[in-house]
Design an enzyme around this catalytic site. Structure first.
Site, PDB file in Angstrom:
ATOM      1  N   SER A 116       0.818  -1.205   0.000  1.00 28.66           N
ATOM      2  CA  SER A 116       0.000   0.000   0.000  1.00 28.66           C
ATOM      3  C   SER A 116       0.858   1.265   0.000  1.00 28.66           C
ATOM      4  CB  SER A 116      -0.957  -0.053   1.190  1.00 28.66           C
ATOM      5  OG  SER A 116      -1.985   0.884   1.052  1.00 28.66           O
ATOM      6  N   ASP A 141      10.430   5.195  -9.978  1.00 28.34           N
ATOM      7  CA  ASP A 141      10.038   5.720 -11.286  1.00 28.34           C
ATOM      8  C   ASP A 141      10.681   7.062 -11.585  1.00 28.34           C
ATOM      9  OD1 ASP A 141       8.527   3.482 -11.534  1.00 28.34           O
ATOM     10  OD2 ASP A 141       6.589   4.489 -11.726  1.00 28.34           O
ATOM     11  N   LYS A 149      -0.835  -4.169  -3.565  1.00 25.47           N
ATOM     12  CA  LYS A 149      -2.155  -3.661  -3.198  1.00 25.47           C
ATOM     13  C   LYS A 149      -2.296  -2.264  -3.751  1.00 25.47           C
ATOM     14  CE  LYS A 149      -6.121  -3.596  -1.141  1.00 25.47           C
ATOM     15  NZ  LYS A 149      -7.012  -2.986  -2.099  1.00 25.47           N
TER      16      LYS A 149
END
Length: 435
Positions: free
Chosen positions: A322, A333, A347
């Site tokens: 999460s 990223d 999740k």
């Protein structure tokens, strides 16, 4: 994770491993409470309406939601308990364990989960969407469950001898919680070898305690490349961002050369906390976007206020879920960090938690979240840049003595130091002008 809004709690908490936003009139009982008590059918319809407006899947997971409404609103309800049962039955038809109804006590417990203190054994649980088994997301460090050896992805078969088959998360949480000093026995099934399908079942008798959740632990560590800041973040509760800020500022004052951020077995928590912490490491770039059934509903980005730009390595594993996946995905990223360890939990759904008129609450899956590159990690998780598994013996050693976590006897930490050494050397080479 959890977002706070107008006194309400929105949660993507790892107790249910969700990203959540709380909306509504507040956590206190509204003026409509008496109305709902006198007309419990109105409460059933209110829940139906919220799902109809907000649920992430416009097909309602292939359920004829209009027919469901007609069915449940033609039934007589003489009290709110009957309405509660009907609401739970209605929501079960969606086949989504994260869209759930909470009675007033359960809703209050959900709020406590994000406050920084709780009473229990120290585990956060989810429900496998296929098998419907109750699954441990992660034990919280320095808690009874952690000390007893409960692990991420353990399946809870029984609670004090009561089978959990068909049991929802709220009921399980209520059974596991209890007065400080009492005990609860969890019957755990653990996969020993996934390829061979070998498993073991064992009872764990665990003593309940009051648990204060101080989520950040950090230290200055000597290394061949200079001082290294080691920061372990165990959950994203209400004080996590403040403690993270203090840790980074202290380590910057000691002039460290780089950082290791340890998110292993961190099951998540408050969404706004993960965003605040990401901004401490990221000076620019997107952090996370959320997409509902219409399209992108929100995007959070860095704000140019990073506390450090020094090389960073992030440790993750199957218990990183999460909010941990939002943070690690954002750092990876944006090429701000190298991820080391094993694949994360996976999740990526966002729940909105609403307080209802009688003090009960409703969590609704309203969206999914994407990493800055548009990756949907739900079910898939995030694969680290550098993979390194721990053997069962190594895991037992670290569980048995938590002081070894982040030490030379922690193989994943050792690998992270190797990677950080390379990152620091690369960063220094960039600053040296060519002759």
């Amino acid at each position: 994770m959890v977002i706070t809004k107008r006194g309400l709690i929105v949660s993507a908490t790892a107790a249910a491993l969700t990203a959540v936003t709380v909306t509504g009139a507040g956590l206190h009982l509204s003026q409509s409470q008496a109305f709902f008590q006198e007309s419990p059918k109105e409460l059933v319809d209110e829940v139906w309406q919220i799902i109809n407006r907000s649920y992430v899947d416009a097909t309602f997971n292939q359920v004829d939601w209009e027919t469901v409404r007609q069915d449940y609103l033609t039934r007589p309800y003489t009290n709110k308990e009957e309405a509660y049962t009907a609401i739970q039955e209605m929501l079960e038809q969606l086949g989504d364990p994260y869209t759930r109804f909470m009675n007033p006590e359960e809703f209050k417990n959900m709020q406590i989960d994000t406050s920084g203190e709780l009473t229990g054994v120290g585990i956060q649980i989810s429900q496998d969407e296929e098998t419907k088994q109750l699954i441990v997301i992660s034990p919280i460090e320095d808690t009874p469950a952690f000390s007893m050896g409960i692990q991420a992805r353990d399946a809870i078969l029984k609670i004090d001898g009561q089978s959990t088959e068909g049991m929802d998360i709220n009921e399980a949480v209520s059974l596991i919680r209890g007065p400080v000093g009492t005990e609860v026995t969890l019957t755990i099934e653990r996969v020993l070898n996934e390829e061979r399908g070998t498993k073991e079942t064992q009872d764990y008798k665990i003593r309940r305690e009051r648990i204060e959740l101080h989520p950040v632990r950090y230290s200055y560590q000597e290394s061949p490349m200079g001082g290294v800041g080691y920061v372990r973040l165990t959950n994203f509760n209400a004080i996590a961002a403040e403690e993270m800020s203090d840790a980074i500022k202290d380590l910057e004052g000691q002039n460290v050369s780089g950082y290791i951020l340890d998110l292993r077995s961190n099951p998540g928590g408050l969404l706004h906390s993960s965003i605040e912490i990401a901004r401490m490491w990221l000076d620019s770039g997107s952090i996370v976007s959320t997409v509902n059934r219409i399209g992108e509903m929100d995007r959070q980005s860095a704000n140019g206020r990073a506390l450090t730009n020094k090389p960073l390595v992030v440790l993750v594993d199957g218990g990183s879920a999460s909010a941990s996946e939002i943070l690690s995905g954002a750092l990876r990223d944006n090429e701000r960090a190298v991820l080391v360890g094993t694949k994360t939990f996976g999740k990526g759904l966002v729940q909105s938690v609403r307080g209802l008129g009688d003090g009960s609450g409703l969590a609704v899956t309203i969206a999914k979240y994407l990493t800055p590159n548009g990756t949907d990690i739900n079910h898939e998780g995030i694969t680290p840049d550098v993979a390194i598994e721990l053997t069962e013996d190594q895991q037992k050693l670290l569980r048995g003595d938590r002081t070894l976590i982040g030490s030379a006897q922690d193989p994943q930490y050792t690998k992270a130091m190797e990677v950080l050494r390379q990152e620091i050397a690369t960063a220094r080479a960039r600053r040296i002008p060519a002759n």
